[in-house]
Write a protein that holds these residues in place. Structure first.
Motif, mmCIF file in Angstrom:
data_model
loop_
_atom_site.group_PDB
_atom_site.id
_atom_site.type_symbol
_atom_site.label_atom_id
_atom_site.label_comp_id
_atom_site.label_asym_id
_atom_site.label_seq_id
_atom_site.Cartn_x
_atom_site.Cartn_y
_atom_site.Cartn_z
ATOM 1 N N GLY A 54 3.132 1.783 2.950
ATOM 2 C CA GLY A 54 4.213 0.850 3.227
ATOM 3 C C GLY A 54 3.762 -0.462 3.843
ATOM 4 O O GLY A 54 4.560 -1.384 4.004
ATOM 5 N N SER A 55 2.485 -0.556 4.209
ATOM 6 C CA SER A 55 1.967 -1.800 4.772
ATOM 7 C C SER A 55 1.511 -2.708 3.626
ATOM 8 O O SER A 55 1.661 -2.376 2.461
ATOM 9 N N THR A 56 0.970 -3.877 3.990
ATOM 10 C CA THR A 56 0.466 -4.796 2.960
ATOM 11 C C THR A 56 -1.013 -5.065 3.190
ATOM 12 O O THR A 56 -1.525 -4.895 4.305
ATOM 13 N N THR A 57 -1.692 -5.509 2.136
ATOM 14 C CA THR A 57 -3.119 -5.794 2.232
ATOM 15 C C THR A 57 -3.445 -6.993 1.355
ATOM 16 O O THR A 57 -2.742 -7.264 0.374
ATOM 17 N N SER A 58 -4.504 -7.713 1.727
ATOM 18 C CA SER A 58 -4.939 -8.852 0.914
ATOM 19 C C SER A 58 -6.274 -8.560 0.240
ATOM 20 O O SER A 58 -7.060 -9.456 -0.029
ATOM 21 N N SER A 59 -6.516 -7.280 -0.009
ATOM 22 C CA SER A 59 -7.713 -6.899 -0.770
ATOM 23 C C SER A 59 -7.368 -5.674 -1.610
ATOM 24 O O SER A 59 -6.318 -5.067 -1.436
ATOM 25 N N TYR A 60 -8.254 -5.348 -2.520
ATOM 26 C CA TYR A 60 -8.027 -4.182 -3.361
ATOM 27 C C TYR A 60 -9.380 -3.616 -3.783
ATOM 28 O O TYR A 60 -10.431 -4.202 -3.506
ATOM 29 N N TYR A 61 -9.355 -2.485 -4.450
ATOM 30 C CA TYR A 61 -10.587 -1.830 -4.868
ATOM 31 C C TYR A 61 -10.772 -1.991 -6.383
ATOM 32 O O TYR A 61 -9.825 -1.834 -7.155
ATOM 33 N N ALA A 62 -11.987 -2.318 -6.760
ATOM 34 C CA ALA A 62 -12.351 -2.326 -8.175
ATOM 35 C C ALA A 62 -12.811 -0.924 -8.536
ATOM 36 O O ALA A 62 -13.642 -0.337 -7.832
ATOM 37 N N VAL A 63 -12.270 -0.373 -9.639
ATOM 38 C CA VAL A 63 -12.592 1.003 -10.001
ATOM 39 C C VAL A 63 -12.927 1.098 -11.489
ATOM 40 O O VAL A 63 -12.553 0.240 -12.283
ATOM 41 N N ALA A 117 -13.286 11.493 -9.376
ATOM 42 C CA ALA A 117 -12.265 11.754 -8.365
ATOM 43 C C ALA A 117 -10.898 11.429 -8.932
ATOM 44 O O ALA A 117 -10.765 10.712 -9.933
ATOM 45 N N ALA A 118 -9.869 11.970 -8.265
ATOM 46 C CA ALA A 118 -8.496 11.658 -8.661
ATOM 47 C C ALA A 118 -8.256 10.163 -8.471
ATOM 48 O O ALA A 118 -8.895 9.511 -7.635
ATOM 49 N N VAL A 119 -7.316 9.643 -9.225
ATOM 50 C CA VAL A 119 -7.074 8.193 -9.166
ATOM 51 C C VAL A 119 -6.523 7.762 -7.809
ATOM 52 O O VAL A 119 -6.515 6.571 -7.499
ATOM 53 N N THR A 120 -6.084 8.715 -6.995
ATOM 54 C CA THR A 120 -5.599 8.376 -5.654
ATOM 55 C C THR A 120 -6.731 8.298 -4.636
ATOM 56 O O THR A 120 -6.511 7.886 -3.499
ATOM 57 N N GLU A 121 -7.962 8.685 -5.049
ATOM 58 C CA GLU A 121 -9.090 8.717 -4.107
ATOM 59 C C GLU A 121 -9.934 7.437 -4.193
ATOM 60 O O GLU A 121 -11.149 7.466 -4.042
ATOM 61 N N HIS A 165 -7.466 -0.544 -8.258
ATOM 62 C CA HIS A 165 -7.107 0.832 -7.891
ATOM 63 C C HIS A 165 -5.637 1.164 -8.146
ATOM 64 O O HIS A 165 -5.273 2.329 -8.274
ATOM 65 N N THR A 166 -4.743 0.165 -8.230
ATOM 66 C CA THR A 166 -3.324 0.460 -8.432
ATOM 67 C C THR A 166 -2.940 0.505 -9.908
ATOM 68 O O THR A 166 -1.813 0.888 -10.239
ATOM 69 N N THR A 167 -3.836 0.127 -10.788
ATOM 70 C CA THR A 167 -3.468 -0.034 -12.199
ATOM 71 C C THR A 167 -2.967 1.263 -12.822
ATOM 72 O O THR A 167 -1.918 1.288 -13.479
ATOM 73 N N VAL A 168 -3.712 2.347 -12.643
ATOM 74 C CA VAL A 168 -3.304 3.622 -13.249
ATOM 75 C C VAL A 168 -1.978 4.087 -12.657
ATOM 76 O O VAL A 168 -1.059 4.495 -13.386
ATOM 77 N N LEU A 169 -1.849 4.005 -11.349
ATOM 78 C CA LEU A 169 -0.629 4.470 -10.688
ATOM 79 C C LEU A 169 0.581 3.633 -11.089
ATOM 80 O O LEU A 169 1.707 4.141 -11.145
ATOM 81 N N THR A 193 0.854 -1.194 0.000
ATOM 82 C CA THR A 193 0.000 0.000 0.000
ATOM 83 C C THR A 193 0.888 1.242 0.000
ATOM 84 O O THR A 193 2.099 1.162 0.195
ATOM 85 N N SER A 194 0.257 2.375 -0.209
ATOM 86 C CA SER A 194 1.018 3.629 -0.268
ATOM 87 C C SER A 194 1.652 3.970 1.074
ATOM 88 O O SER A 194 2.603 4.744 1.139
#
Length: 1335
Positions: free
Chosen positions: A433-442, A601-605, A567-571, A430-431
């Motif tokens: 520095g931690s980790t996650t086992s889920s993500y957002y569909a956008v 919204a911005a791609v970071t939101e 959510h991370t694809t664009v970035l 994640t931004s």
């Protein structure tokens, strides 16, 4: 003429060009330059410049990639550390040699020691250890705890800890033992004495005794011994005088104690427990002087420019390079360090299923890297390639593979379709520095567009990751449903999406019948895709617009208006983060997220503007995988992630995550940084995942999931296609057999399945429809079993004793099972339970003494000899038959035959079914129906044509039914009935073409109709009305069960299934399943009367016959000819020059057990394999593969002698390069040559018991097993007895078995001795004639 100024300009330009040319020439790589392999993104300009072009570099993905580039001639040198030298040895044979050795970095571990307190303790019992560390392998004792007698342990984690638990009475082994948290906790509870020395007796955390603290643990007198590194030892010795009191425990003999070496000498210690081989530069092997002449200047240049070379290799500038006087092979380096490791003990590898060649290559790289690091030791990694549209799911379901990582949408689908279980989750950075086992569909749109609402997307162009994918398909569809932009009742989402995005789409998978059964809107759904002719719009990496990066690329380059990604694809692809050429210049502010609130919204939101939070990709396994195996798989994969994951030291050897060969998302998502067990999910993650799967439940509520047998899946898929046009969304779910279907209905993985009436008593389901003959549509049952009596002889039930009875046939439901069971229950038949008689004879004898005469046609016993003996002994039961022999084709056999026996053969009683009785007396009025009546269970006799006749039955056969889960709602039952009814009507439009009518729907008769059940009724209630549950529960005498011994958990499960279905059919004696720990344990259980039966292979039978005093009861048969033998065939490569058995001397053989990788000579191997201690190949195809890949001369094939299962395929195999070796020459490989061109015939597997067993007990065993084979030995049996059992093969019986037959022990012994005699003669012959052995 040019102006003067122009001349000056021209001169300046020429001088500048000349200067540039000179400068460029300094950086030009010479034609004979040596290429050094380096990591991604490393620049070599300085090295090229200072070496005057003699040295250059080539980038590689990782060091394993370097080895492959070196093998393929793309680089000349590579830097490799100890584990990679091991990798080069294990996986690349003798292709490389070390020419330069490097000094270790400051603080690098070189050796491991075992230190003890004093010389008076030669046998330490307790240990302090730094802790498990999978990220390094050498020296193994430092990273994998040893025992006092074993330095290098290569075992799976459970076996390793068990060994440590036996050898050490107490210890402190801190940190993770297993990477799987559940296994780790279990092992630490089971072997808690291995933590008893740790502070607080807890070895979970780092603790003060972890790592370098192991020496402190010893110095504080907590244990007898400690494993320490040379670095920690020297550091502590320099500062702590107590260390001088310690001694070395040296591994010599059973262990010796030696004093410490002189403190002034760095390498003066008397012994160690393993060294770390030095890092080296490897290069391809030089076999000619000319090669060395070319190489020596390169080596000199590398050493001369050591600092620059160190820089490009990422090494400290102080690293010293030393040219080796003699080049060393990797195997020699490992051996010089004191190791002779056996990496071959891979017994049950974790098998990845992969879907394309690139993924297979990456998997193979992982396999090699894991082996070199000892990850998953004794278990290992393997790879299974399946390029079919099924995406590996059947492979995992059927046990041909173990694992695959899937998108959340696919995880949902395979849980529903195949009953898979979720095992592990990918984790992402994640931004913060931690980790996650889920993500957002956008949903991403271009910032310049005017799209602000989802409704604005109508008519636009869409980019999807793939049909069925989570972010790219399921969540967008869910959003469109929620916004009422598509009809919520629209089950066909393919059509709905195409009709919404009329501008066109790229929806990979739209051309596949799996995702788009009817091929609707293919042009529109694939319009934006960019793949080539063969790969256009495929749901895989060969389509450029597939997956997250592909869908975003479709938005960027393909004219899309919206891309559905995560959510991370664009970035990941903008602001300079992308590596592909199409990402150059892309800025994140050029794109916006589309929000459900009607805003952007911005791609970071993404946390406030998304379609849904969804689970990360997950690793799934078969739902039938044993818990112990799941734990093993978790441990291996989590260990792989620990060693080769992002930023792990092992990732320099092999990068588990990230692009491979330019292809994205192979094995795992590129963006993953690791794996984690689902048990470690936070509460929030668990809730989010549950909510996600609930959303998918709603999305799939239109579907009707039908069960299809594996062999009939093609028929089912045709039904799906046909019914799609009718508006019904059927989904086919594969099952092993109908018993498996019932399991899946119970687990709610399947909505419905047809179920034959005789098996309705198996479990409790809801019956929502029945299949009836329209002519008997009002009948409650398929038929009613009645007792027809001659009124002049029988007036009540007790009058039946001493009468003459007419039966439809032995073992038949109406004519035997029902009357015998219920008359025994009524007290008419008195059981005769002689302990010296078999269960079958108990039944026959009891009936024979009850009735005066009878006709019981058909086979009584499954064995012909025993059948004849019984009919001779109890001849009264055949005396009424027209043939007097109870022949199965007797005129008095069957429903009508029994009535003829009654009316014209002198019988007093006939057992038949009511409808036949009425038709018979209607058609044969001369017999006078008034002279006969129906005997009822309430002791009345009623007229055959009276209204009371309908209720005067003893038991009934239920109609075949359609069932669903027992708690299914009324609306669901109605929905299923409607779907089945419409499918029946559709099928009847073209019965010849629509095989699914009889296979998937289970309608066996053209005139059968489907009727709903008017009330909510379960199979328990439905079956109870028939009285058949009472019939099946009744047995003539209490019989001792026949105990079948098994040695595997899966085998026990299969045996239990067989027990259940035999019980359902009322077979006596009952089967009991007994679990042994091994083959020998089962044999011991048999000799001690704790078990009765087990199946042995030919070699097991041969080796155990004398020791256990066994007798063979039955043999497996293979093929239609019921042959119980195999041919032993020798397949030779034509290139080998072998033309007779005498040519075998000194040749090499492919060995199944070792995968053809050893170089054993044929003289040793032939003697071994023919004496019954080696494995044979089961098919020619396997033998061909081994011979071609292993470069061997001969392979042995064990092949069924009659109608082999793949005989038809033999003609299509490419056998041009191979011959059959005959005793007197060679012959082409053709099925016509098998009979005469073989090395002998091998007996089949046999079922054995103890020699001392009584004749009656042996007959019970034979009868039970032969009955099981008769009822369940066919491919369409309710339970498939002879067939792969999910994840295991050859359980109870060989999977190729078609039948069982009685086999006398004498016959078996003759066959086996003849076969081995021929083998010995052949061996002796070719040994005698081999001249090279006599020199």
């Amino acid at each position: 003429m040019a102006a003067p100024g122009s001349c000056r300009g021209l001169l300046t330009a020429l001088l500048l060009a000349s200067a540039l040319t000179c400068q460029t020439q300094a950086n030009i790589i010479r034609p004979g330059a040596a290429r050094i392999c380096v990591g991604p993104g490393v620049a070599c300009d300085d090295l090229q410049r200072i070496s005057t072009g003699l040295l250059s570099c080539t980038q590689a993905r990782d060091r394993l990639d370097c080895l492959k580039k070196m093998r393929d001639g793309e680089v000349e040198f590579g830097y490799f550390e100890a584990e990679e030298v091991n990798l080069a040895d294990l996986s690349f044979g003798g292709k490389f040699e070390a020419v330069v050795e490097l000094s270790p970095p400051e603080g690098e571990v070189s050796r491991a020691y075992m230190l003890v307190h004093n010389a008076s303790n030669p046998s330490p019992k307790s240990l302090c250890h730094p802790g498990f560390n999978l990220q390094r392998f050498f020296p193994p004792a430092l990273y994998r705890p040893p025992t006092p007698t074993t330095k290098d342990v290569l075992l799976d984690i459970e076996s390793h800890i068990e060994l440590l638990g036996r050898e050490w009475t107490s210890a402190c082994i801190p940190g993770k033992w297993s990477q799987d948290p559940t296994t780790d906790r279990q092992l630490k509870r089971r072997y808690n004495h291995l933590c008893s020395v740790c502070p607080g007796q807890n070895c979970d955390g780092a603790g003060t005794y972890a790592g370098s603290g192991a020496l402190r643990c010893l110095l504080e007198q907590k244990a007898d011994a400690a494993i320490v590194s040379d670095v920690d030892f020297r550091r502590e010795r320099d500062t702590n005088q107590q260390v001088e009191n310690l001694h070395h425990f040296c591994r010599v003999g059973n262990g010796t104690v030696q004093p410490l070496g002189p403190a002034a000498l760095a390498d003066g210690e008397p012994c160690d427990w393993g060294q770390r081989p030095r890092s080296v530069l490897l290069t391809p092997v030089c076999r000619k002087d000319s090669c060395r002449t070319t190489r020596d200047p390169w080596v000199n240049s590398i050493i001369s420019h050591a600092e620059a070379v160190s820089q490009i290799l990422g090494l400290p500038a102080s690293t010293k390079f030393r040219a080796l006087e003699t080049a060393l092979m990797p195997a020699r380096i490992i051996k010089n360090a004191g190791y002779k490791l056996d990496h071959s003990l891979v017994k049950n590898p974790v098998r990845f299923c992969v879907t394309n060649e690139a993924e297979f290559a990456k998997c193979h790289d992982l396999q090699m890297a894991a082996r070199a690091y000892g990850v998953g030791a004794n278990v290992g990694i393997d790879c299974v390639l399946d390029t079919n549209d099924s995406h590996c799911y059947p492979d995992i379901y059927l046990g041909r593979a173990d694992v695959i990582a899937l998108d959340g949408g696919d995880v949902y689908q395979v849980r529903q379709d195949y009953g898979f279980e979720r095992l592990l989750s990918e984790v992402y950075s994640t931004s913060t520095g931690s980790t996650t086992s889920s993500y957002y569909a956008v949903a991403v749109v271009r910032a310049e567009s005017n799209i602000t609402y989802f409704s604005h997307l109508r008519g636009r162009k869409s980019c999807h990751t793939g049909i069925g994918k989570t972010s790219g398909w399921k969540m967008p569809v869910a959003m469109l449903l929620k916004e009422r932009l598509i009809d919520p009742r629209h089950c066909n989402y393919i059509n709905a999406v195409a009709e919404f995005f009329t501008g066109g789409s790229c929806a990979p998978g739209a051309k596949s019948s799996k995702y788009n059964p009817n091929g609707n809107y293919v042009e529109s759904l694939c319009r934006l895709c960019r793949g080539d002719t063969d790969t256009h719009c495929v749901r895989g990496t060969s389509e450029p617009f597939y997956s997250y990066s592909g869908a975003f690329r479709c938005l960027v380059q393909g004219g899309g208006d919206v891309a559905f990604v995560k959510h991370t694809t664009v970035l990941d692809h903008t602001d300079g983060h992308g590596t592909a050429s199409w990402t150059v210049g892309l800025q994140s502010d050029q794109f916006k997220l589309l929000c459900s609130t009607g805003d952007r919204a911005a791609v970071t939101e993404y946390k406030t503007c998304n379609l849904a939070m969804v689970p990360a990709h997950e690793v799934v396994v078969s739902g039938r995988m044993r818990e112990s195996r799941k734990a093993q798989v978790r441990d291996v994969l989590l260990s792989v992630s620990e060693v080769f994951g992002s930023n792990a030291p092992g990732s320099k050897t092999f990068r588990l995550f990230g692009k491979y060969q330019g292809k994205p998302d192979l094995l795992f998502k590129d963006s993953a940084v690791g794996l984690k067990a689902l048990s470690e999910d936070t509460t929030e993650e668990r809730v989010n995942k549950e909510d996600y799967f609930k959303k998918l439940d709603e999305l799939h509520s239109c579907e009707i999931r039908v069960c299809a047998l594996e062999d009939e899946m093609e028929d089912c898929e045709a039904m799906v296609s046909d019914m799609w046009e009718e508006g019904y969304r059927f989904v086919c779910v594969s099952a092993r057999d109908r018993l498996d279907c019932m399991r899946r209905v119970k687990l709610r993985q399947v909505d419905m399945s047809p179920l034959t009436g005789r098996y309705l008593g198996q479990d409790n389901f809801r019956v929502f429809a029945v299949m009836r003959d329209p002519a008997f549509a009002s009948d409650e049952f398929r038929y009613k079993a009645v007792v027809v009596v001659r009124r002049s002889r029988v007036a009540k039930i007790s009058d039946l004793r001493g009468t003459k009875t007419c039966h439809t046939g032995y073992g038949r439901t109406t004519g035997w099972r029902i009357p015998v069971a219920l008359l025994k229950r009524e007290g008419v038949i008195s059981p005769l339970c002689d302990p010296h008689q078999s269960a079958l004879e108990h039944e026959i004898a009891s009936v024979a003494t009850t009735f005066n005469q009878a006709c019981v046609p058909g086979a009584w016993a499954t064995s012909e000899s025993f059948d004849s003996a019984l009919k001779s002994k109890y001849s009264s039961l055949c005396s009424l038959c027209r043939s007097k022999t109870c022949d199965k084709n007797d005129e008095y056999a069957g429903y009508t035959g029994a009535l003829r026996c009654l009316t014209e053969g002198g019988g007093n009683v006939a057992f038949s079914k009511l409808s036949v009785v009425k038709d018979f007396f209607q058609d044969n009025r001369a017999f006078g129906s008034e002279s006969y009546g129906l005997l009822c269970r309430d002791d009345r006799v009623v007229s055959i044509f009276s209204p009371e006749a309908e209720d005067c039955y003893w038991a009934a056969r239920p109609w075949d039914a359609y069932v669903t889960s027992v708690d299914a709602s009324e609306s669901k039952a109605q929905k299923l009935f409607s779907a089945v009814t419409q499918a029946r009507l559709k099928g009847e439009e073209n019965l010849k073409a629509r095989k699914w009518y009889s296979t998937t729907l289970g309608i066996k008769q053209n005139l059968q109709d489907i009727f709903p059940t008017l009330v909510n009724i379960t199979t328990e209630e439905f079956y109870g009305k028939t009285q058949m549950n009472i019939v099946e529960a009744e047995e003539m005498c209490p019989e001792e069960p026949v105990k079948f011994c098994v040695v595997q958990a899966d085998e026990l499960s299969k045996c239990t299934d067989l027990h259940d279905v035999l019980k359902l059919r009322g077979v006596s004696p009952p089967l009991q399943c007994v679990m042994g720990t091994s083959l020998n344990d089962c044999l011991n259980l048999i000799t001690r009367n704790k078990a009765d039966l087990m199946t042995l292979t030919d070699k097991q039978r041969f080796n155990t016959h004398q020791a256990y005093n066994l007798v063979s009861l039955l043999s497996e048969n293979y093929g239609q000819g019921k042959d119980s033998l195999y041919y032993l065939l020798a397949v030779v490569s034509k290139a080998s020059g072998i033309s007779s058995t005498s040519d075998l001397a000194g040749k090499t053989s492919c060995q199944k057990s070792r995968n053809g990788t050893t170089d054993d000579q044929i003289d040793a191997e032939l003697k071994e394999c023919l004496s019954g201690s080696s494995e044979f190949f089961g098919t020619f195809r396997d033998a061909f593969v081994c011979l071609s890949l292993g470069f061997k001369d001969v392979a042995f094939v064990k092949y069924p002698a009659t109608k082999p299962t793949d005989a038809e395929q033999l003609d299509y195999l490419n056998s041009d390069d191979y011959n059959l070796l005959c005793p007197n020459g060679i012959a082409p490989i053709h099925r016509d040559n098998l009979k005469d061109c073989n090395l002998g015939r091998i007996p089949a597997n046999v079922i054995v018991t103890r020699q001392t067993e009584t004749g009656a007990s042996k007959e019970n065993m034979r009868h039970l097993m032969l009955t099981a084979a008769k009822n369940f030995g066919k491919s369409d049996s309710y339970f498939r007895l002879f067939y792969e059992y999910f994840s295991s093969k050859d359980l109870l019986f060989n999977d190729q078995t078609t039948d069982l037959s009685v086999l006398s022990d004498e016959h078996y012994q003759t066959e086996v001795m003849n076969m081995f005699s021929m083998a010995c003669n052949l061996y002796s012959h070719h040994i005698r004639t081999s001249s090279w052995l006599n020199t």
